[in-house]
Design an enzyme around this catalytic site. Structure first.
Site, short mmCIF file in Angstrom:
data_model
loop_
_atom_site.label_atom_id
_atom_site.label_comp_id
_atom_site.label_asym_id
_atom_site.label_seq_id
_atom_site.Cartn_x
_atom_site.Cartn_y
_atom_site.Cartn_z
N ASP A 42 -6.78 -6.48 5.64
CA ASP A 42 -5.97 -7.19 4.47
C ASP A 42 -4.94 -8.33 4.66
OD1 ASP A 42 -3.52 -5.64 5.23
OD2 ASP A 42 -4.19 -3.95 4.14
N ASN B 262 -6.37 -2.55 9.64
CA ASN B 262 -6.70 -3.29 8.28
C ASN B 262 -7.10 -4.76 8.44
OD1 ASN B 262 -5.62 -0.75 7.45
ND2 ASN B 262 -3.72 -1.39 7.40
N HIS C 258 -10.38 -4.73 13.31
CA HIS C 258 -11.37 -4.71 12.61
C HIS C 258 -11.50 -5.93 11.94
CE1 HIS C 258 -11.21 0.15 12.61
NE2 HIS C 258 -11.84 -0.42 13.49
N PRO D 125 -6.16 0.92 -2.06
CA PRO D 125 -6.79 2.34 -2.03
C PRO D 125 -7.09 2.40 -0.45
CG PRO D 125 -7.89 1.27 -3.76
CD PRO D 125 -7.06 0.13 -3.22
N ASP D 126 -6.88 3.62 0.00
CA ASP D 126 -7.24 3.90 1.56
C ASP D 126 -8.72 4.25 1.44
OD1 ASP D 126 -7.45 6.68 0.71
OD2 ASP D 126 -5.57 7.04 2.04
N PHE D 127 -9.41 4.79 2.50
CA PHE D 127 -10.70 5.20 2.79
C PHE D 127 -10.87 6.72 2.47
CE2 PHE D 127 -10.07 1.10 4.95
CZ PHE D 127 -11.21 0.36 4.48
N ARG D 128 -10.07 7.52 2.94
CA ARG D 128 -10.51 8.81 3.02
C ARG D 128 -9.81 10.04 1.99
NH1 ARG D 128 -13.32 9.69 7.80
NH2 ARG D 128 -13.29 7.84 9.08
#
Length: 248
Positions: A107, A105, A122, A35-38
């Site tokens: 991930d 990301n 990040h 899932p993304d964040f926004r």
């Protein structure tokens, strides 16, 4: 401009560019099931306020609560695989058409897909370290402790609290961001893929590009200043761009 015209336009930009970089965000990984964040309803930040739960202050104040809230949502996707968009960027790099990927990301999917020149601004989920003595461990060392009931996970050397090697709110950005800024000084074409371009200072990087293309399902604050915007699935767009490049 129709979709096919945009694809051909982007292929032409890439072919002519002397130095191209990609900047990727959470949207590139949604096709891998992360899932993304926004996004309304499904975004991770619609369920938690990151300013309250994903900060250095929260970790120091109550590390056990920090891991109860954050660890599962960060690590449950470590086994997922890259999608067509990740592989397309890796192929562009291998063919000398892309000089590197700057990613927001954590991930690790770009690395799995084969990208070599990578700035993970990040952080990442491969390792963790002790907040006391700075000893480094593989991620599994932290996760296994948590799953066995040790919360917060502890350093075996000094007993200090462990933390993931990801950038939290209130953290300064590290060497990868410095490297990304330096790389952007030479960038002629920046292809933004799956980023809302709302998280600073990374969202300021497009200022340094001479030419800007945005591939994102939702509008971004930079759309009006971009040379080309494609609101579609990243995997499909980049796969079609590869096909178009073969014809040039």
């Amino acid at each position: 401009m129709h979709y096919s015209e945009k694809i051909n336009c982007l292929a032409g930009f890439i072919k002519k560019s002397a130095h191209t970089l990609a900047l990727t965000g959470a949207g590139i990984s949604t096709e891998s099931g992360i899932p993304d964040f926004r996004s309304p309803g499904t975004g991770l930040w619609t369920k938690f306020d990151p300013i309250k739960v994903a900060t250095v202050s929260a970790l120091k104040r109550d590390p056990a609560a920090f891991y109860e809230i954050n660890l599962d949502r960060w690590t449950r996707y470590t086994g997922v695989e890259p999608n067509a968009a990740h592989y397309a960027l890796a192929r562009l790099e291998s063919e000398g058409l892309l000089q590197g990927v700057i990613t927001q990301n954590i991930d690790g999917l770009h690395r799995k897909a084969g990208s070599k020149q990578l700035w993970e601004v990040h952080g990442h989920l491969r390792t963790c370290h002790c907040m006391g003595c700075k000893e480094s461990y593989p991620l599994d060392f932290l996760v296994n402790q948590f799953n066995d009931g040790t919360n917060p996970p502890r350093c075996k050397r000094c007993g200090g609290v462990l933390r993931l090697d990801v950038v939290l709110f209130e953290d300064p950005l590290g060497e990868d961001f410095t490297g990304a800024v330096y790389a952007m000084n030479k960038c002629r074409l920046l292809i933004v893929v799956g980023s809302s371009l709302q998280v600073y200072p990374v969202a300021s990087l497009p200022e340094r590009a001479r030419q800007l293309v945005i591939i994102n399902k939702e509008p971004t604050p930079w759309d009006d200043r971009a040379d080309l915007v494609i609101n579609d699935m990243a995997g499909s767009v980049l796969t079609d761009v590869l096909a178009a490049l073969e014809k040039l």
